[in-house]
Design a protein around this motif. Structure first.
Motif, PDB file in Angstrom:
ATOM      1  N   ALA A 150       0.833  -1.207   0.000  1.00 15.18           N
ATOM      2  CA  ALA A 150       0.000   0.000   0.000  1.00 15.18           C
ATOM      3  C   ALA A 150       0.865   1.254   0.000  1.00 15.18           C
ATOM      4  O   ALA A 150       0.583   2.218  -0.717  1.00 15.18           O
ATOM      5  CB  ALA A 150      -0.940  -0.006   1.207  1.00 15.18           C
ATOM      6  N   GLN A 151       1.936   1.232   0.790  1.00 10.87           N
ATOM      7  CA  GLN A 151       2.844   2.388   0.835  1.00 10.87           C
ATOM      8  C   GLN A 151       3.515   2.604  -0.522  1.00 10.87           C
ATOM      9  O   GLN A 151       3.634   3.742  -0.993  1.00 10.87           O
ATOM     10  CB  GLN A 151       3.892   2.182   1.916  1.00 10.87           C
ATOM     11  CG  GLN A 151       4.839   3.349   2.061  1.00 10.87           C
ATOM     12  CD  GLN A 151       5.857   3.125   3.175  1.00 10.87           C
ATOM     13  OE1 GLN A 151       5.799   2.146   3.914  1.00 10.87           O
ATOM     14  NE2 GLN A 151       6.792   4.046   3.294  1.00 10.87           N
ATOM     15  N   ALA A 152       3.940   1.522  -1.173  1.00 12.76           N
ATOM     16  CA  ALA A 152       4.597   1.643  -2.481  1.00 12.76           C
ATOM     17  C   ALA A 152       3.618   2.145  -3.542  1.00 12.76           C
ATOM     18  O   ALA A 152       3.968   3.007  -4.353  1.00 12.76           O
ATOM     19  CB  ALA A 152       5.185   0.296  -2.895  1.00 12.76           C
ATOM     20  N   VAL A 153       2.395   1.625  -3.540  1.00 18.00           N
ATOM     21  CA  VAL A 153       1.382   2.077  -4.502  1.00 18.00           C
ATOM     22  C   VAL A 153       1.081   3.548  -4.269  1.00 18.00           C
ATOM     23  O   VAL A 153       1.067   4.355  -5.202  1.00 18.00           O
ATOM     24  CB  VAL A 153       0.095   1.225  -4.401  1.00 18.00           C
ATOM     25  CG1 VAL A 153      -1.051   1.873  -5.170  1.00 18.00           C
ATOM     26  CG2 VAL A 153       0.342  -0.189  -4.901  1.00 18.00           C
ATOM     27  N   ARG A 154       0.862   3.909  -3.014  1.00 10.74           N
ATOM     28  CA  ARG A 154       0.535   5.304  -2.676  1.00 10.74           C
ATOM     29  C   ARG A 154       1.639   6.253  -3.150  1.00 10.74           C
ATOM     30  O   ARG A 154       1.371   7.260  -3.794  1.00 10.74           O
ATOM     31  CB  ARG A 154       0.331   5.423  -1.160  1.00 10.74           C
ATOM     32  CG  ARG A 154      -0.148   6.776  -0.697  1.00 10.74           C
ATOM     33  CD  ARG A 154      -0.474   6.790   0.796  1.00 10.74           C
ATOM     34  NE  ARG A 154      -1.686   6.008   1.057  1.00 10.74           N
ATOM     35  CZ  ARG A 154      -1.707   4.847   1.718  1.00 10.74           C
ATOM     36  NH1 ARG A 154      -0.609   4.331   2.219  1.00 10.74           N
ATOM     37  NH2 ARG A 154      -2.847   4.219   1.899  1.00 10.74           N
ATOM     38  N   GLY A 155       2.881   5.916  -2.861  1.00 10.13           N
ATOM     39  CA  GLY A 155       3.993   6.771  -3.263  1.00 10.13           C
ATOM     40  C   GLY A 155       4.120   6.898  -4.769  1.00 10.13           C
ATOM     41  O   GLY A 155       4.347   7.992  -5.296  1.00 10.13           O
ATOM     42  N   ASN A 156       3.950   5.787  -5.489  1.00  8.54           N
ATOM     43  CA  ASN A 156       4.078   5.819  -6.948  1.00  8.54           C
ATOM     44  C   ASN A 156       2.940   6.613  -7.585  1.00  8.54           C
ATOM     45  O   ASN A 156       3.157   7.367  -8.537  1.00  8.54           O
ATOM     46  CB  ASN A 156       4.134   4.395  -7.508  1.00  8.54           C
ATOM     47  CG  ASN A 156       4.919   4.307  -8.785  1.00  8.54           C
ATOM     48  OD1 ASN A 156       5.971   4.927  -8.930  1.00  8.54           O
ATOM     49  ND2 ASN A 156       4.413   3.541  -9.727  1.00  8.54           N
ATOM     50  N   VAL A 157       1.739   6.462  -7.056  1.00  7.54           N
ATOM     51  CA  VAL A 157       0.590   7.218  -7.579  1.00  7.54           C
ATOM     52  C   VAL A 157       0.798   8.716  -7.339  1.00  7.54           C
ATOM     53  O   VAL A 157       0.592   9.532  -8.247  1.00  7.54           O
ATOM     54  CB  VAL A 157      -0.724   6.723  -6.954  1.00  7.54           C
ATOM     55  CG1 VAL A 157      -1.882   7.681  -7.249  1.00  7.54           C
ATOM     56  CG2 VAL A 157      -1.058   5.321  -7.457  1.00  7.54           C
ATOM     57  N   ILE A 158       1.223   9.076  -6.142  1.00  5.09           N
ATOM     58  CA  ILE A 158       1.443  10.501  -5.834  1.00  5.09           C
ATOM     59  C   ILE A 158       2.495  11.084  -6.771  1.00  5.09           C
ATOM     60  O   ILE A 158       2.290  12.151  -7.356  1.00  5.09           O
ATOM     61  CB  ILE A 158       1.845  10.682  -4.360  1.00  5.09           C
ATOM     62  CG1 ILE A 158       0.641  10.395  -3.455  1.00  5.09           C
ATOM     63  CG2 ILE A 158       2.393  12.085  -4.106  1.00  5.09           C
ATOM     64  CD1 ILE A 158       0.979  10.291  -1.971  1.00  5.09           C
ATOM     65  N   ARG A 159       3.620  10.396  -6.928  1.00  7.66           N
ATOM     66  CA  ARG A 159       4.687  10.908  -7.809  1.00  7.66           C
ATOM     67  C   ARG A 159       4.189  11.064  -9.240  1.00  7.66           C
ATOM     68  O   ARG A 159       4.438  12.084  -9.887  1.00  7.66           O
ATOM     69  CB  ARG A 159       5.900   9.980  -7.777  1.00  7.66           C
ATOM     70  CG  ARG A 159       6.796  10.180  -6.571  1.00  7.66           C
ATOM     71  CD  ARG A 159       8.077   9.373  -6.664  1.00  7.66           C
ATOM     72  NE  ARG A 159       7.834   7.932  -6.697  1.00  7.66           N
ATOM     73  CZ  ARG A 159       7.614   7.186  -5.620  1.00  7.66           C
ATOM     74  NH1 ARG A 159       7.607   7.727  -4.432  1.00  7.66           N
ATOM     75  NH2 ARG A 159       7.417   5.878  -5.735  1.00  7.66           N
ATOM     76  N   ALA A 160       3.480  10.074  -9.754  1.00 12.18           N
ATOM     77  CA  ALA A 160       3.031  10.114 -11.149  1.00 12.18           C
ATOM     78  C   ALA A 160       2.014  11.228 -11.383  1.00 12.18           C
ATOM     79  O   ALA A 160       2.120  11.981 -12.356  1.00 12.18           O
ATOM     80  CB  ALA A 160       2.449   8.758 -11.556  1.00 12.18           C
ATOM     81  N   VAL A 161       1.022  11.335 -10.514  1.00 18.05           N
ATOM     82  CA  VAL A 161      -0.021  12.345 -10.707  1.00 18.05           C
ATOM     83  C   VAL A 161       0.561  13.750 -10.553  1.00 18.05           C
ATOM     84  O   VAL A 161       0.264  14.642 -11.350  1.00 18.05           O
ATOM     85  CB  VAL A 161      -1.205  12.117  -9.745  1.00 18.05           C
ATOM     86  CG1 VAL A 161      -2.176  13.293  -9.775  1.00 18.05           C
ATOM     87  CG2 VAL A 161      -1.931  10.822 -10.097  1.00 18.05           C
ATOM     88  N   GLU A 162       1.422  13.948  -9.554  1.00 19.03           N
ATOM     89  CA  GLU A 162       2.002  15.279  -9.361  1.00 19.03           C
ATOM     90  C   GLU A 162       2.913  15.652 -10.524  1.00 19.03           C
ATOM     91  O   GLU A 162       2.898  16.784 -10.986  1.00 19.03           O
ATOM     92  CB  GLU A 162       2.729  15.357  -8.019  1.00 19.03           C
ATOM     93  CG  GLU A 162       1.744  15.402  -6.856  1.00 19.03           C
ATOM     94  CD  GLU A 162       2.387  15.548  -5.487  1.00 19.03           C
ATOM     95  OE1 GLU A 162       3.625  15.413  -5.366  1.00 19.03           O
ATOM     96  OE2 GLU A 162       1.635  15.805  -4.524  1.00 19.03           O
ATOM     97  N   ARG A 163       3.682  14.693 -11.030  1.00 16.31           N
ATOM     98  CA  ARG A 163       4.604  14.987 -12.127  1.00 16.31           C
ATOM     99  C   ARG A 163       3.860  15.189 -13.444  1.00 16.31           C
ATOM    100  O   ARG A 163       4.097  16.158 -14.152  1.00 16.31           O
ATOM    101  CB  ARG A 163       5.624  13.849 -12.281  1.00 16.31           C
ATOM    102  CG  ARG A 163       6.636  14.086 -13.402  1.00 16.31           C
ATOM    103  CD  ARG A 163       7.620  12.946 -13.541  1.00 16.31           C
ATOM    104  NE  ARG A 163       7.011  11.662 -13.818  1.00 16.31           N
ATOM    105  CZ  ARG A 163       6.583  11.270 -15.028  1.00 16.31           C
ATOM    106  NH1 ARG A 163       6.708  12.081 -16.050  1.00 16.31           N
ATOM    107  NH2 ARG A 163       6.051  10.093 -15.208  1.00 16.31           N
ATOM    108  N   MET A 164       2.937  14.287 -13.753  1.00 13.92           N
ATOM    109  CA  MET A 164       2.284  14.343 -15.061  1.00 13.92           C
ATOM    110  C   MET A 164       1.158  15.367 -15.135  1.00 13.92           C
ATOM    111  O   MET A 164       0.928  15.950 -16.189  1.00 13.92           O
ATOM    112  CB  MET A 164       1.737  12.959 -15.436  1.00 13.92           C
ATOM    113  CG  MET A 164       2.836  11.950 -15.711  1.00 13.92           C
ATOM    114  SD  MET A 164       2.173  10.358 -16.233  1.00 13.92           S
ATOM    115  CE  MET A 164       1.491  10.818 -17.824  1.00 13.92           C
TER     116      MET A 164
END
Length: 157
Positions: free
Chosen positions: A110-124
């Protein structure tokens, strides 16, 4: 003589800074506004979540059943299945329903998914992600390869 430097960014190019100052968003400028559809943010979040090892599938039982029927009829297996988002002018929040592989540490996943989603949405998308809620709806169990006993002998003769 004092040297004065000027910025190469004109007032027309500079982003409008929101009040309360987290640095600003490039989505709202003096020359116009960029809006990003909820579906776009959901696709970015879904793709980012799929990149994490241990994620087997998305969606609660009903969503998965509907997706299987849709897939059998030739419909696209949507990247947004099991992903819902709320998108504002500067912020986004996501809810993601997962099926995880058996044996994976769910809090770590859950922590890995949350972090990857946050990075992708904020960047893209240039949106601040306020929260990513993860619901683990099921565990995918490995299937036995064969019904024969491990020693290779048939059970009945």
């Amino acid at each position: 003589m004092t040297e004065t430097r000027t910025s190469s960014v004109t007032a027309e190019q500079a982003p409008v800074r929101p009040h309360g100052g987290q640095g600003g968003s490039s989505l709202m400028t003096e020359r116009g506004r960029t809006t990003i559809a909820d579906e776009v943010v959901a696709k970015v979040a879904g793709m980012a979540a799929r990149e994490i090892e241990g994620v087997h599938e998305f969606g609660a039982g009903g969503v998965r059943a509907f997706g299987a029927i849709k897939g059998a009829l030739g419909g696209e297996d949507g990247v947004t299945k099991g992903v819902s988002v709320e998108v504002g002018e500067r912020q986004a929040a996501a809810d993601i329903h997962l099926v995880v592989e058996y044996g994976v540490a769910i809090p770590d996943l859950a922590q890995a998914v949350r972090g990857n989603v946050i990075r992708a949405v904020e960047r893209m998308c240039g949106l601040e992600v306020t929260e990513v809620n993860i619901a683990v709806d099921d565990v995918h169990l490995p299937r036995q390869e064969s019904s024969a006993p491990a020693d290779g002998e048939p059970r009945v003769q």
